[in-house]
Design a protein around this motif. Sequence first.
Motif, PDB file in Angstrom:
ATOM      1  N   UNK A  24      56.050  52.546  35.555  1.00  0.00           N
ATOM      2  CA  UNK A  24      57.448  52.351  35.898  1.00  0.00           C
ATOM      3  C   UNK A  24      58.034  51.172  35.143  1.00  0.00           C
ATOM      4  N   UNK A  26      60.725  48.662  35.897  1.00  0.00           N
ATOM      5  CA  UNK A  26      61.599  48.109  36.919  1.00  0.00           C
ATOM      6  C   UNK A  26      61.835  46.631  36.612  1.00  0.00           C
ATOM      7  N   UNK A  27      62.282  45.920  37.594  1.00  0.00           N
ATOM      8  CA  UNK A  27      62.603  44.505  37.454  1.00  0.00           C
ATOM      9  C   UNK A  27      61.418  43.720  36.888  1.00  0.00           C
ATOM     10  N   UNK A  28      60.236  43.963  37.440  1.00  0.00           N
ATOM     11  CA  UNK A  28      59.066  43.176  37.051  1.00  0.00           C
ATOM     12  C   UNK A  28      58.588  43.495  35.630  1.00  0.00           C
ATOM     13  N   UNK A  57      59.406  56.094  36.895  1.00  0.00           N
ATOM     14  CA  UNK A  57      60.500  55.434  37.604  1.00  0.00           C
ATOM     15  C   UNK A  57      61.145  54.403  36.690  1.00  0.00           C
ATOM     16  N   UNK A  59      64.746  51.635  36.835  1.00  0.00           N
ATOM     17  CA  UNK A  59      66.000  51.223  37.476  1.00  0.00           C
ATOM     18  C   UNK A  59      66.852  50.477  36.457  1.00  0.00           C
ATOM     19  N   UNK A  60      67.905  49.819  36.923  1.00  0.00           N
ATOM     20  CA  UNK A  60      68.873  49.272  35.955  1.00  0.00           C
ATOM     21  C   UNK A  60      68.289  48.192  35.039  1.00  0.00           C
ATOM     22  N   UNK A  61      67.368  47.332  35.482  1.00  0.00           N
ATOM     23  CA  UNK A  61      66.778  46.408  34.504  1.00  0.00           C
ATOM     24  C   UNK A  61      66.044  47.138  33.370  1.00  0.00           C
ATOM     25  N   UNK A  64      68.646  48.535  31.094  1.00  0.00           N
ATOM     26  CA  UNK A  64      69.255  47.451  30.315  1.00  0.00           C
ATOM     27  C   UNK A  64      68.417  47.107  29.082  1.00  0.00           C
ATOM     28  N   UNK A  96      74.816  56.100  35.102  1.00  0.00           N
ATOM     29  CA  UNK A  96      75.358  54.990  34.308  1.00  0.00           C
ATOM     30  C   UNK A  96      76.180  55.487  33.119  1.00  0.00           C
TER      31      UNK A  96
ATOM     32  N   UNK B  45      59.563  40.492  43.655  1.00  0.00           N
ATOM     33  CA  UNK B  45      59.617  41.828  43.034  1.00  0.00           C
ATOM     34  C   UNK B  45      58.340  42.637  43.230  1.00  0.00           C
ATOM     35  N   UNK B  46      57.255  41.963  43.534  1.00  0.00           N
ATOM     36  CA  UNK B  46      55.985  42.650  43.788  1.00  0.00           C
ATOM     37  C   UNK B  46      56.137  43.712  44.877  1.00  0.00           C
ATOM     38  N   UNK B  48      58.915  45.484  45.629  1.00  0.00           N
ATOM     39  CA  UNK B  48      59.984  46.475  45.437  1.00  0.00           C
ATOM     40  C   UNK B  48      59.456  47.906  45.537  1.00  0.00           C
ATOM     41  N   UNK B  77      66.564  49.944  45.866  1.00  0.00           N
ATOM     42  CA  UNK B  77      65.868  49.134  44.857  1.00  0.00           C
ATOM     43  C   UNK B  77      66.858  48.249  44.096  1.00  0.00           C
ATOM     44  N   UNK B  78      67.976  48.831  43.695  1.00  0.00           N
ATOM     45  CA  UNK B  78      68.996  48.064  42.967  1.00  0.00           C
ATOM     46  C   UNK B  78      69.557  46.951  43.851  1.00  0.00           C
ATOM     47  N   UNK B  81      66.935  44.242  44.114  1.00  0.00           N
ATOM     48  CA  UNK B  81      66.882  43.520  42.827  1.00  0.00           C
ATOM     49  C   UNK B  81      68.037  42.535  42.715  1.00  0.00           C
ATOM     50  N   UNK B  84      67.388  39.507  44.808  1.00  0.00           N
ATOM     51  CA  UNK B  84      66.344  38.656  44.214  1.00  0.00           C
ATOM     52  C   UNK B  84      66.853  37.918  42.972  1.00  0.00           C
ATOM     53  N   UNK B  85      67.540  38.643  42.112  1.00  0.00           N
ATOM     54  CA  UNK B  85      67.959  38.048  40.827  1.00  0.00           C
ATOM     55  C   UNK B  85      69.158  37.131  40.981  1.00  0.00           C
ATOM     56  N   UNK B  90      65.974  34.331  41.659  1.00  0.00           N
ATOM     57  CA  UNK B  90      64.565  34.546  41.327  1.00  0.00           C
ATOM     58  C   UNK B  90      63.583  33.720  42.162  1.00  0.00           C
ATOM     59  N   UNK B 138      72.879  45.197  31.477  1.00  0.00           N
ATOM     60  CA  UNK B 138      73.223  44.474  32.699  1.00  0.00           C
ATOM     61  C   UNK B 138      74.472  44.989  33.380  1.00  0.00           C
ATOM     62  N   UNK B 140      74.722  47.060  35.894  1.00  0.00           N
ATOM     63  CA  UNK B 140      74.726  48.463  36.313  1.00  0.00           C
ATOM     64  C   UNK B 140      74.373  48.658  37.782  1.00  0.00           C
ATOM     65  N   UNK B 141      73.692  47.690  38.371  1.00  0.00           N
ATOM     66  CA  UNK B 141      73.146  47.879  39.712  1.00  0.00           C
ATOM     67  C   UNK B 141      74.195  48.248  40.745  1.00  0.00           C
TER      68      UNK B 141
END
Lengths: 114, 183
Positions: A24, A26-28, A57, A59-61, A64, A96, B45-46, B48, B77-78, B81, B84-85, B90, B138, B140-141
């Motif tokens: 996936x 994702x953010x991480x 999977x 997501x937006x990050x 991006x 998007x 984020x771990x 999510x 999820x968005x 995120x 968190x961000x 963070x 960036x 988009x969430x």
Amino acid sequence: MAGQPLQVNFEDRGTMIVVTPMGEISYSEATSFRAVLKRAADLARPRIIIDLSRVDYMNSPGVATLVEALQNARRNRVRLILAGISPRVLAIFQIARLHTVFEIRDTLEAATGD
Amino acid sequence: MTTPLPNPSDTLPWTAGSRGTPSTCRQGYRVSERPHIRIEMQSNPLYLAGAREMISGVCRRLGFTEMCTSQIALAVDEALCNVMRHGYEKQTDRPIWVTLWPGPQGARPEIKIVIEDEAKQIEPDEIKGRDLEDVRPGGLGVHIIREVMDVAEYEKRQGSGMKLTMVKKQPDHDKPGGECSCS
């Protein structure tokens, strides 16, 4: 299955780079994936193909990082192609409204054969 | 120091009603007032993926199609995120609360999800998705959340933090396993 850590295959085929993320995005994972895409851009091949067939999977990050890679590619006149996107991941691009911005092929073979 | 989660019946935008009985929100969605699931997680984020899996599992059990399930999980999820961000900048040890209410049994699948935090407060009107014509990384969430869910309302919590209330009802023309009209 969600929650799989990201692994990335990186293949330099001379005239193109094929990047195959697995898991996936994702953010991480976005930061490490961005670094791989930068490495691909630095090699300055005419084409970068990102095979997303093994990404379950995003997501937006994650999206991006791909937008950033596309912008870099356009600046450097490199063709960037997304291949093998699953319907689930494609839905994010559609939400998007990015599915018309990227060059998308159904399979890796179609992306490499053009 | 964390602030205890307020009693949802005191703070949620639903009409008054006795606990456990259906009530109606401002947008007209009827759901049971008493939360069925409420979890507290750290802003790491771990976790999510675990939060997504929990949401997905519940939505499947409620009867949402697979595509709708994945899109509701994406919206959550968005939202997490973003907390968190941007909210917690963070920091990975701050609290986030996720609370779920299913819709009435026998009707089309429906779920209300509330996400609360103790992050810095901002004016809800300032929370906007970016212009999609402006293709850049960036931003988009929020757009994804608003596109996928029927209701997505931000507000300030009493005291500290923000609250996001989201509602999704399965579109009636969806077929099981078919494409969700969310997108």
